[in-house]
Scaffold this motif. Structure first.
Motif, mmCIF file in Angstrom:
data_model
loop_
_atom_site.group_PDB
_atom_site.id
_atom_site.type_symbol
_atom_site.label_atom_id
_atom_site.label_comp_id
_atom_site.label_asym_id
_atom_site.label_seq_id
_atom_site.Cartn_x
_atom_site.Cartn_y
_atom_site.Cartn_z
ATOM 1 N N VAL A 35 0.838 -1.204 0.000
ATOM 2 C CA VAL A 35 0.000 0.000 0.000
ATOM 3 C C VAL A 35 0.874 1.254 0.000
ATOM 4 O O VAL A 35 1.739 1.426 0.864
ATOM 5 N N ASP A 36 0.661 2.122 -0.988
ATOM 6 C CA ASP A 36 1.252 3.455 -1.025
ATOM 7 C C ASP A 36 0.169 4.473 -0.679
ATOM 8 O O ASP A 36 -1.031 4.193 -0.836
ATOM 9 N N VAL A 37 0.581 5.649 -0.233
ATOM 10 C CA VAL A 37 -0.376 6.670 0.183
ATOM 11 C C VAL A 37 0.022 8.030 -0.382
ATOM 12 O O VAL A 37 1.211 8.394 -0.368
ATOM 13 N N ILE A 38 -0.958 8.756 -0.875
ATOM 14 C CA ILE A 38 -0.791 10.158 -1.241
ATOM 15 C C ILE A 38 -1.772 10.955 -0.398
ATOM 16 O O ILE A 38 -2.974 10.663 -0.393
ATOM 17 N N ARG A 39 -1.275 11.949 0.323
ATOM 18 C CA ARG A 39 -2.113 12.718 1.240
ATOM 19 C C ARG A 39 -1.511 14.104 1.456
ATOM 20 O O ARG A 39 -0.331 14.331 1.142
ATOM 21 N N PRO A 40 -2.278 15.046 2.006
ATOM 22 C CA PRO A 40 -1.703 16.351 2.360
ATOM 23 C C PRO A 40 -0.684 16.198 3.485
ATOM 24 O O PRO A 40 -0.748 15.249 4.274
ATOM 25 N N LYS A 41 0.235 17.135 3.563
ATOM 26 C CA LYS A 41 1.208 17.122 4.653
ATOM 27 C C LYS A 41 0.471 17.187 5.987
ATOM 28 O O LYS A 41 -0.388 18.040 6.187
ATOM 29 N N PRO A 42 0.782 16.280 6.915
ATOM 30 C CA PRO A 42 0.076 16.286 8.196
ATOM 31 C C PRO A 42 0.519 17.464 9.056
ATOM 32 O O PRO A 42 1.608 18.022 8.878
ATOM 33 N N VAL A 51 3.339 2.059 5.504
ATOM 34 C CA VAL A 51 3.042 2.140 4.075
ATOM 35 C C VAL A 51 4.338 1.966 3.304
ATOM 36 O O VAL A 51 5.434 2.254 3.811
ATOM 37 N N GLN A 52 4.230 1.477 2.071
ATOM 38 C CA GLN A 52 5.410 1.207 1.269
ATOM 39 C C GLN A 52 6.071 2.509 0.814
ATOM 40 O O GLN A 52 7.243 2.759 1.052
ATOM 41 N N HIS A 53 5.308 3.339 0.121
ATOM 42 C CA HIS A 53 5.809 4.634 -0.343
ATOM 43 C C HIS A 53 4.734 5.680 -0.051
ATOM 44 O O HIS A 53 3.544 5.381 -0.065
ATOM 45 N N GLU A 54 5.187 6.907 0.179
ATOM 46 C CA GLU A 54 4.243 7.971 0.507
ATOM 47 C C GLU A 54 4.643 9.261 -0.199
ATOM 48 O O GLU A 54 5.832 9.589 -0.299
ATOM 49 N N ARG A 74 -0.334 19.343 -8.502
ATOM 50 C CA ARG A 74 -0.541 19.251 -9.943
ATOM 51 C C ARG A 74 -0.490 17.786 -10.380
ATOM 52 O O ARG A 74 0.259 16.990 -9.788
ATOM 53 N N PRO A 75 -1.232 17.416 -11.413
ATOM 54 C CA PRO A 75 -1.175 16.034 -11.916
ATOM 55 C C PRO A 75 0.246 15.601 -12.280
ATOM 56 O O PRO A 75 0.601 14.429 -12.127
ATOM 57 N N SER A 76 1.081 16.551 -12.730
ATOM 58 C CA SER A 76 2.443 16.190 -13.132
ATOM 59 C C SER A 76 3.252 15.635 -11.957
ATOM 60 O O SER A 76 4.077 14.729 -12.141
ATOM 61 N N LYS A 77 3.015 16.154 -10.754
ATOM 62 C CA LYS A 77 3.730 15.653 -9.580
ATOM 63 C C LYS A 77 3.316 14.218 -9.277
ATOM 64 O O LYS A 77 4.148 13.368 -8.929
ATOM 65 N N LEU A 78 2.040 13.936 -9.422
ATOM 66 C CA LEU A 78 1.554 12.575 -9.206
ATOM 67 C C LEU A 78 2.056 11.645 -10.311
ATOM 68 O O LEU A 78 2.354 10.468 -10.060
ATOM 69 N N ASN A 79 2.144 12.173 -11.527
ATOM 70 C CA ASN A 79 2.690 11.396 -12.641
ATOM 71 C C ASN A 79 4.100 10.898 -12.331
ATOM 72 O O ASN A 79 4.430 9.737 -12.578
ATOM 73 N N GLN A 84 7.544 6.205 -10.879
ATOM 74 C CA GLN A 84 8.544 5.504 -10.074
ATOM 75 C C GLN A 84 7.947 4.337 -9.298
ATOM 76 O O GLN A 84 8.601 3.310 -9.110
ATOM 77 N N HIS A 85 6.703 4.488 -8.832
ATOM 78 C CA HIS A 85 6.039 3.471 -8.012
ATOM 79 C C HIS A 85 4.651 3.211 -8.609
ATOM 80 O O HIS A 85 3.644 3.602 -8.037
ATOM 81 N N ARG A 86 4.633 2.550 -9.731
ATOM 82 C CA ARG A 86 3.373 2.377 -10.451
ATOM 83 C C ARG A 86 2.462 1.381 -9.709
ATOM 84 O O ARG A 86 2.846 0.220 -9.501
#
Length: 387
Positions: A35-42, A51-54, A74-79, A84-86
């Motif tokens: 499991v990887d996670v994308i979230r706002p800075k806490p 989590v594996q990658h965050e 931006r979508p480019s940052k998530l891209n 790297q971690h598809r």
């Protein structure tokens, strides 16, 4: 499988979405899912545990409601992160700006998407005095979710409602309960003494955010009416939020605890007798299941978790949504009959224990695989190979 969860909130933040995602994450790890996670800075700097990658993105607090934040990127940052971690599948637990950016990036990278319906944003338009925005909000949500392979909702009623609004491929994934964590066994005489009640005095409890969307005016009126017929009844309100000061002024005799840590929350549930929950903003409402598992008689609208878990008069009390008079009357009547609310509480726990998180996680995995299959079937190259 590698799964990436995109969410505005994550444990140890205290809210229903963070709790649901945390429990799913724990169960998925047991099944060997990465499991990887994308979230706002806490607010408290640190990495999400286990989590594996965050990826942490910029955060913006909602004006007038500092406890709630949205992620901005931006979508480019998530891209770049997903290059790297598809992941095999992406789960969108937010429909806000972060969810929108993730949806765009996933489409660019051709990654399957599953969206969760965790918050009734269209309902909030009425709660915050902008009902004219509801049609636009619904159009946006329909477009957002129809860009995903599946949308997961916690109840059958919600699935039917969204399908009628034109959202496709809606499926039900319920929520679990930790029966070993929430139990009548945690009833605490010392805690009740802090509330100023004896062994036989009733305690009416509310747990949740103290904000406009929680129907707090009805909560206030109901607790006052219950107190009129049971002057010895204590009132305990667990939670915090922008409406707390106003509610404290209206209910000077109530005990306000603020937010309660997870290990303490079970004692608060088990040390009460009735659970009063007038909110209609939830997609599920973990607190209802937690109260039932703790052996409390719940009074709620026939909505979300209450509609799924409660058989009226048997393991709880439910009334037609938005019938304020019926809600108040049901709570007033129940608080006058200790034998009834004790019996209802015992049966409520049995029903709550049927909701295991391991079973919910198994169902979630099935939906993730289903989304992969639907995505591959819609890819032209796959169609050519299959022909």
């Amino acid at each position: 499988m590698r799964l990436c969860i995109v969410s505005e909130t994550w444990s140890p933040e205290i809210n229903g979405v963070a709790h649901t995602l945390s429990r799913l994450h724990q169960e998925l790890r047991r099944q060997g899912v990465s499991v990887d996670v994308i979230r706002p800075k806490p607010r408290v700097e640190g990495k999400a545990p286990d989590v594996q990658h965050e990826l942490q993105v910029n955060r913006l607090a909602v004006p007038g409601y500092a406890e709630v934040q949205v992620g901005l990127t931006r979508p480019s940052k998530l891209n770049r992160f997903w290059s790297q971690h598809r992941p095999d599948v992406i789960y969108l637990a937010t429909q806000g700006p972060l969810g929108w950016a993730a949806r765009q990036a996933a489409h660019q990278l051709n990654i399957p998407l599953v969206a969760g319906w965790h918050t009734n944003f269209d309902h909030y338009c009425h709660d915050y005095g902008v009902p004219w925005l509801e049609p636009a909000a619904r159009r946006y949500l329909r477009y957002f979710h129809n860009g995903c392979q599946l949308t997961l909702v916690p109840t059958q009623l919600q699935a039917e409602a969204l399908s009628q609004q034109g959202i496709h491929d809606v499926h039900v994934m319920s929520r679990g309960i930790e029966g070993e964590r929430f139990s009548p066994a945690y009833r605490d005489t010392a805690l009740r003494q802090q509330w100023g009640v004896s062994a036989h005095q009733p305690v009416a409890l509310y747990v949740g955010r103290l904000a406009l969307e929680k129907n707090l005016t009805l909560l206030q009126e109901t607790l006052q009416a219950m107190r009129e017929v049971r002057p010895d009844m204590a009132q305990v309100i667990v939670g915090d939020g922008p409406a707390r000061a106003q509610l404290e002024k209206a209910l000077p005799e109530a005990h306000f605890t603020g937010f309660v840590e997870k290990h303490e929350l079970a004692r608060h549930y088990a040390s009460a007798d009735l659970f009063v929950f007038p909110s209609l903003s939830e997609t599920w409402g973990n607190v209802v299941a937690e109260a039932m598992a703790s052996g409390l008689a719940v009074v709620a609208y026939r909505h979300a978790a209450s509609a799924e878990l409660i058989q009226n008069g048997h393991n709880g009390i439910t009334v037609t949504p938005d019938d304020r008079e019926a809600f108040q009357q049901a709570a007033v009547e129940l608080c006058q009959h200790p034998a009834d609310y004790a019996r209802i509480g015992r049966v409520a726990r049995l029903r709550a224990l049927e909701q295991s998180w391991s079973g919910i996680a198994d169902q979630f995995m099935q939906y993730l695989h289903q989304a992969q299959e639907a995505h591959h079937a819609s890819t032209p190259a796959c169609r050519i190979r299959s022909s």
